[in-house]
Design a protein around this motif. Sequence first.
Motif, mmCIF file in Angstrom:
data_model
loop_
_atom_site.group_PDB
_atom_site.id
_atom_site.type_symbol
_atom_site.label_atom_id
_atom_site.label_comp_id
_atom_site.label_asym_id
_atom_site.label_seq_id
_atom_site.Cartn_x
_atom_site.Cartn_y
_atom_site.Cartn_z
ATOM 1 N N ARG A 166 0.839 -1.204 0.000
ATOM 2 C CA ARG A 166 0.000 0.000 0.000
ATOM 3 C C ARG A 166 0.874 1.254 0.000
ATOM 4 O O ARG A 166 0.598 2.228 -0.728
ATOM 5 N N LEU A 169 2.353 1.650 -3.562
ATOM 6 C CA LEU A 169 1.367 2.038 -4.570
ATOM 7 C C LEU A 169 0.874 3.459 -4.355
ATOM 8 O O LEU A 169 0.612 4.190 -5.318
ATOM 9 N N ASP A 170 0.732 3.859 -3.108
ATOM 10 C CA ASP A 170 0.320 5.230 -2.832
ATOM 11 C C ASP A 170 1.372 6.208 -3.359
ATOM 12 O O ASP A 170 1.042 7.256 -3.916
ATOM 13 N N CYS A 177 4.220 0.338 -11.421
ATOM 14 C CA CYS A 177 5.045 -0.107 -10.294
ATOM 15 C C CYS A 177 4.910 -1.625 -10.214
ATOM 16 O O CYS A 177 3.794 -2.141 -10.098
ATOM 17 N N VAL A 210 -4.774 -3.586 -5.671
ATOM 18 C CA VAL A 210 -4.653 -2.799 -6.901
ATOM 19 C C VAL A 210 -6.032 -2.363 -7.386
ATOM 20 O O VAL A 210 -6.255 -1.200 -7.755
ATOM 21 N N ARG A 213 -7.513 0.358 -5.271
ATOM 22 C CA ARG A 213 -6.909 1.670 -5.538
ATOM 23 C C ARG A 213 -7.346 2.222 -6.894
ATOM 24 O O ARG A 213 -6.917 3.310 -7.288
ATOM 25 N N GLY A 215 -6.475 1.008 -9.707
ATOM 26 C CA GLY A 215 -5.368 0.893 -10.642
ATOM 27 C C GLY A 215 -5.607 -0.168 -11.700
ATOM 28 O O GLY A 215 -6.449 -1.055 -11.549
ATOM 29 N N HIS A 220 0.502 -2.791 -12.733
ATOM 30 C CA HIS A 220 1.069 -3.189 -11.441
ATOM 31 C C HIS A 220 1.212 -4.711 -11.395
ATOM 32 O O HIS A 220 0.554 -5.388 -10.592
#
Length: 266
Positions: A166, A169-170, A177, A210, A213, A215, A220
């Motif tokens: 986390r 990714l933040d 990433c 993921v 979020r 994403g 990712h």
Amino acid sequence: MSASPASTPAPRRWVGTSWKMTKTRAEGAAWARALAAAAAERGGEAAWAGVQPFVVPPATALSQVAEALDAPGTRRVLVGAQDAHWEDSGAWTGELSVPQLADAGAQLVELGHSERREHFAETDERVALKVSAVLRHGLLPLVCVGETAQQRAAGRSADVVLTQARAALDAAGGQRCVLAYEPVWAIGEGGREARPEEVAPVVDALAGLVRERGGDPARHPVLYGGSVTVQGAPGVLAVPGVDGLFVGRTAWRAEGFTALLDLAAG
């Protein structure tokens, strides 16, 4: 110069290796030349279609490996560094900045390995700073996450790994990433190869993070690393959500790395 790895199309699978504190410049260049020869035998630029290979040598050999891989069939192999500082320059004796690593040929930077976390006080906050620095300069962060045997025994595998992921990714803020799930109990000389059923729940939790979020999972990818062997690799690659392998000793010989690339491309 190839396109930034943070902006190129997503491959079907990833296969990479980190050499840790092994190999001289000459040994690294010899490994790269052997890989280039294997690629030529498989059709050069057509070798291992759909697979993104990468190698993370020690900093001393980075430029030599990058130069040796500048050959037909291996120009798309990403070359990485094993760590980076979060500042671009300054009074940080012994450290290397992302611009310095990029100047030496790095396109990818490995961050947050459990050995860094355990022995060098690497925190999630520090990893996040490094992720931001890597992306700021157009390189690709590869963030290692994983739990210890004690944490797994306590039923905390997913919680520990998600906390680490986390933070990364933040910091990435939606930019590409790569995550490498490397359970601490599975890596190194004393590690044991994880069974697919041990890998699956954690990888599923990472994929869920993921999605949570908002994403794109293709931006990712989740790799698995930890005592990976040629014999065990197919089982791990068959786990839903595993997008590739991050390998140690098995890939320290070019023949081993080539065998894993063949499996991933098959």
